[in-house]
Enzyme design. Sequence first.
Site, mmCIF file in Angstrom:
data_model
loop_
_atom_site.group_PDB
_atom_site.id
_atom_site.type_symbol
_atom_site.label_atom_id
_atom_site.label_comp_id
_atom_site.label_asym_id
_atom_site.label_seq_id
_atom_site.Cartn_x
_atom_site.Cartn_y
_atom_site.Cartn_z
ATOM 1 N N PRO A 128 10.140 2.099 5.344
ATOM 2 C CA PRO A 128 8.730 1.744 5.175
ATOM 3 C C PRO A 128 8.329 1.782 3.712
ATOM 4 O O PRO A 128 8.692 2.713 2.982
ATOM 5 C CB PRO A 128 7.997 2.820 5.985
ATOM 6 C CG PRO A 128 8.980 3.214 7.040
ATOM 7 C CD PRO A 128 10.330 3.114 6.391
ATOM 8 N N CYS A 129 7.591 0.771 3.288
ATOM 9 C CA CYS A 129 7.408 0.568 1.848
ATOM 10 C C CYS A 129 6.035 0.954 1.317
ATOM 11 O O CYS A 129 5.760 0.777 0.137
ATOM 12 C CB CYS A 129 7.683 -0.891 1.507
ATOM 13 S SG CYS A 129 6.620 -2.045 2.408
ATOM 14 N N GLN A 130 5.154 1.503 2.146
ATOM 15 C CA GLN A 130 3.802 1.802 1.656
ATOM 16 C C GLN A 130 3.832 2.726 0.442
ATOM 17 O O GLN A 130 3.022 2.609 -0.470
ATOM 18 C CB GLN A 130 2.952 2.445 2.767
ATOM 19 C CG GLN A 130 2.564 1.486 3.877
ATOM 20 C CD GLN A 130 3.616 1.437 4.970
ATOM 21 O OE1 GLN A 130 4.768 1.812 4.766
ATOM 22 N NE2 GLN A 130 3.232 0.959 6.137
#
Length: 425
Positions: A128-130
């Site tokens: 996940p890149c948040q």
Amino acid sequence: MAKHATKKKKYTFIDLFAGAGGLSEGFMQNGFQPIAHVEMNQFAAKTLETRTAYYYLKSKGKLEAYYDYLKGNVSREDFLKKIPEKYLKTVMCETMSDKSLPSIFGRIDGILKEQDINQVDVIIGGPPCQAYSLVGRAQSNHMERPMSEDPRNELYKLYAKFLKKYQPKMFVFENVMGIESANGGKTWKNVRAQLRRVGYEIEYQEQVASDFGVLQNRHRMIIVGWLKETNYHYPEFKPVETKAIVNDLLADLPPLHPGEKSGTYATTKMSEYLSKNNIRREEDVLTLHTCRPNKERDIEIYRKAIEAWNDGHKRLNYNDLPDELKTHKNRTAFLDRFKIVEGDMPYCHTLVAHISKDGHYYIHPDIEQHRSITVREAARIQSFPDSYYFEGPRTAQFVQIGNAVPPIMAKGIAKGIKKELQQGE
């Protein structure tokens, strides 16, 4: 012997942090065989199950059972009873952690043994890149705990543990461009070091979805790795030329007003782009074409935004709105918070998971409809086929689509990986 030689096994892959399966879809369209999809979100995992069921029924020539489900003629429970357990168990709804890895490894090992697979060819996925994204970091300045302390920064280490255990010939690690500068560059340095430490040469390049034929200006970091002492390389991706415009994705869908929905295509005709890329097929059932209800104030803003775009491609500036239409106190940032999907252009701006919060950044270009786009329209912008069904409530569907790798882009990446694998044999 000759008979055995023609029965070459498909290249296999494991998808980590699989989301709704955009990356997987591209690899499967290119003939790769999934061993496992690991995903923590329950709705995304259900979407993966549904897509797994689609591929099984397609292989058996029984897709009418799938379309029965989409039409609501059969419950999900009864629908999944038609699918052998060995296919459904490839989807693992698990949160990856040091504690859960032994169990996940055990399940994957069981699948490998059951299917008589002795080699994982490729591992794909992107944590996940948040925590790496530029927008996420900007927002973190207003949070109690900054993004630099986000545990998601460390998820790449779990990815590396899969590489160490299964030693795939190659891997694809996808992420946002912001990963380079996250944490002052420390995270990016650590990611590269960790991937090399477990036995891989790596190369990384920025890739743009529109270069693969997706009608979207989506920039992503694509890291490709291969086992040291092997002769693989970073694939060469030649830009795909397409003469389509974004309206080619939308024109055959029935026009809607805020709050309306439709399950019937507006026309049997479809654009060359939809047909050529198998986004829509004759047998498809239209699903998820339901509009959010919008307040009259927002509808009026949408109209003004569309008018500005139609007048020489101007963007609406929030501060230019009449005072009675302004509700946000912040008049210095996010002044382009109302944005049109660029229907008359070769590609539109990047579709992200924020669309789940509101549709202001993705306004349909038709002023007569004056609304935000539907889940199906968002899926098409991401290049998902109409046969792809997203499970869960609308908010969850939008998140799944916004976080996905566009399947057409993934298919182009898979094609390059397959070529490398074939040349290395």
